[in-house]
Scaffold this motif. Sequence first.
Motif, PDB file in Angstrom:
ATOM      1  N   MET A 146      -3.679   4.653  12.849  1.00 30.81           N
ATOM      2  CA  MET A 146      -3.778   5.548  14.275  1.00 30.81           C
ATOM      3  C   MET A 146      -3.162   6.868  13.934  1.00 30.81           C
ATOM      4  O   MET A 146      -3.366   7.791  14.678  1.00 30.81           O
ATOM      5  N   MET A 147      -2.104   6.829  13.033  1.00 36.94           N
ATOM      6  CA  MET A 147      -1.387   8.186  12.784  1.00 36.94           C
ATOM      7  C   MET A 147      -2.399   9.108  12.092  1.00 36.94           C
ATOM      8  O   MET A 147      -2.578  10.276  12.700  1.00 36.94           O
ATOM      9  N   LEU A 148      -3.286   8.801  11.078  1.00 36.08           N
ATOM     10  CA  LEU A 148      -4.556   9.580  10.783  1.00 36.08           C
ATOM     11  C   LEU A 148      -5.537   9.909  11.825  1.00 36.08           C
ATOM     12  O   LEU A 148      -6.026  11.158  11.712  1.00 36.08           O
TER      13      LEU A 148
ATOM     14  N   GLN B 253       8.018   5.851   9.250  1.00 33.89           N
ATOM     15  CA  GLN B 253       9.190   5.137   9.133  1.00 33.89           C
ATOM     16  C   GLN B 253       9.650   4.626  10.190  1.00 33.89           C
ATOM     17  O   GLN B 253      10.281   3.649  10.604  1.00 33.89           O
ATOM     18  N   ASN B 254       9.935   5.556  11.430  1.00 28.61           N
ATOM     19  CA  ASN B 254      10.493   5.215  12.743  1.00 28.61           C
ATOM     20  C   ASN B 254       9.725   4.287  13.390  1.00 28.61           C
ATOM     21  O   ASN B 254      10.237   3.373  14.056  1.00 28.61           O
ATOM     22  N   LEU B 255       8.162   4.553  13.395  1.00 24.30           N
ATOM     23  CA  LEU B 255       7.671   3.717  14.083  1.00 24.30           C
ATOM     24  C   LEU B 255       7.540   2.229  13.471  1.00 24.30           C
ATOM     25  O   LEU B 255       7.622   1.111  14.240  1.00 24.30           O
ATOM     26  N   ILE B 256       7.440   1.951  12.042  1.00 25.36           N
ATOM     27  CA  ILE B 256       7.447   0.460  11.708  1.00 25.36           C
ATOM     28  C   ILE B 256       8.952  -0.101  11.800  1.00 25.36           C
ATOM     29  O   ILE B 256       9.019  -1.364  11.557  1.00 25.36           O
ATOM     30  N   SER B 257       9.881   0.701  11.741  1.00 21.04           N
ATOM     31  CA  SER B 257      11.076   0.062  11.685  1.00 21.04           C
ATOM     32  C   SER B 257      11.325  -0.286  13.434  1.00 21.04           C
ATOM     33  O   SER B 257      12.396  -0.912  13.482  1.00 21.04           O
TER      34      SER B 257
ATOM     35  N   GLU C 266       5.892  13.639   9.085  1.00 25.53           N
ATOM     36  CA  GLU C 266       4.792  12.351   9.203  1.00 25.53           C
ATOM     37  C   GLU C 266       5.195  11.292   8.620  1.00 25.53           C
ATOM     38  O   GLU C 266       5.144  10.106   9.270  1.00 25.53           O
ATOM     39  N   GLU C 267       5.816  11.275   7.551  1.00 19.44           N
ATOM     40  CA  GLU C 267       6.293  10.060   6.772  1.00 19.44           C
ATOM     41  C   GLU C 267       7.512   9.589   7.601  1.00 19.44           C
ATOM     42  O   GLU C 267       7.733   8.361   7.735  1.00 19.44           O
TER      43      GLU C 267
ATOM     44  N   ALA D 251       1.018  -1.116  -0.103  1.00 21.15           N
ATOM     45  CA  ALA D 251       0.060  -0.106   0.083  1.00 21.15           C
ATOM     46  C   ALA D 251       0.893   1.433   0.073  1.00 21.15           C
ATOM     47  O   ALA D 251       2.073   1.237   0.456  1.00 21.15           O
ATOM     48  N   VAL D 252       0.455   2.242  -0.572  1.00 25.07           N
ATOM     49  CA  VAL D 252       1.120   3.571  -0.976  1.00 25.07           C
ATOM     50  C   VAL D 252       0.463   4.401   0.060  1.00 25.07           C
ATOM     51  O   VAL D 252      -0.690   4.521  -0.134  1.00 25.07           O
ATOM     52  N   TYR D 253       1.001   4.996   1.238  1.00 23.17           N
ATOM     53  CA  TYR D 253       0.552   5.913   2.176  1.00 23.17           C
ATOM     54  C   TYR D 253       0.724   7.625   1.615  1.00 23.17           C
ATOM     55  O   TYR D 253       1.842   7.750   1.179  1.00 23.17           O
ATOM     56  N   ASP D 254      -0.199   8.238   1.785  1.00 24.25           N
ATOM     57  CA  ASP D 254      -0.211   9.689   1.613  1.00 24.25           C
ATOM     58  C   ASP D 254       0.058  10.156   2.953  1.00 24.25           C
ATOM     59  O   ASP D 254      -0.483  10.167   3.895  1.00 24.25           O
ATOM     60  N   PHE D 255       0.921  11.142   3.111  1.00 25.34           N
ATOM     61  CA  PHE D 255       1.320  11.766   4.345  1.00 25.34           C
ATOM     62  C   PHE D 255       1.261  13.456   3.930  1.00 25.34           C
ATOM     63  O   PHE D 255       1.615  13.895   3.115  1.00 25.34           O
ATOM     64  N   ASP D 256       0.835  14.136   5.131  1.00 24.05           N
ATOM     65  CA  ASP D 256       0.666  15.504   4.940  1.00 24.05           C
ATOM     66  C   ASP D 256       2.124  16.124   4.862  1.00 24.05           C
ATOM     67  O   ASP D 256       2.221  17.363   4.236  1.00 24.05           O
ATOM     68  N   SER D 257       2.895  15.533   5.505  1.00 24.22           N
ATOM     69  CA  SER D 257       4.432  16.254   5.729  1.00 24.22           C
ATOM     70  C   SER D 257       5.305  15.309   5.394  1.00 24.22           C
ATOM     71  O   SER D 257       5.205  14.204   5.897  1.00 24.22           O
TER      72      SER D 257
END
Length: 159
Positions: free
Chosen positions: A71-73, A37-41, A32-33, A23-29
């Motif tokens: 949850m971030m959204l 990335q930090n959370l999933i790593s 946030e991206e 899935a390709v996720y869209d981030f506002d900034s």
Amino acid sequence: MLRIVCLLVAMMAPGMTAADVDAVYDFDSRSEEQRYQNLISELRCPKCQNQNIADSNSPISKDMRNAVYQMMLDGKSNDDIVDSLVGRFGEFVKYKPDLESRTFVLWATPFIAVLGGILLVVGVVIRSRRAGMAAPELSAEEQARIDKMLAERNQNGND
């Protein structure tokens, strides 16, 4: 006949080349991206055990990545996201578990091992120094035998 075979191969080719696209996720900034990335790593895949969910292709990792994004959204903090996933999958999903009474041994083991190694080396060094200082005295008979052997050696060497 060749045309029919070519037609069948051409019709089946798109199905054979279809890839599993993440899935390709869209981030506002960009921040946030980076947060995503930090959370999933930092979260471990419960199935793969030694991969984080960013690197794992297991279905449960995909679900966890989707949950983190959702949850971030929803405006959850990093702690809320991690706590939610720990509540669902257990403490195992954290690469760095919290210091608690039940994880104390996990955190203390490297320090205990290093301290034990240092004490072992110090003990060996002290024991070897003590053994070197306390050289046994030779009896008069042993000293006489050594002197005789050295004299014979010197006499044979000079000939």
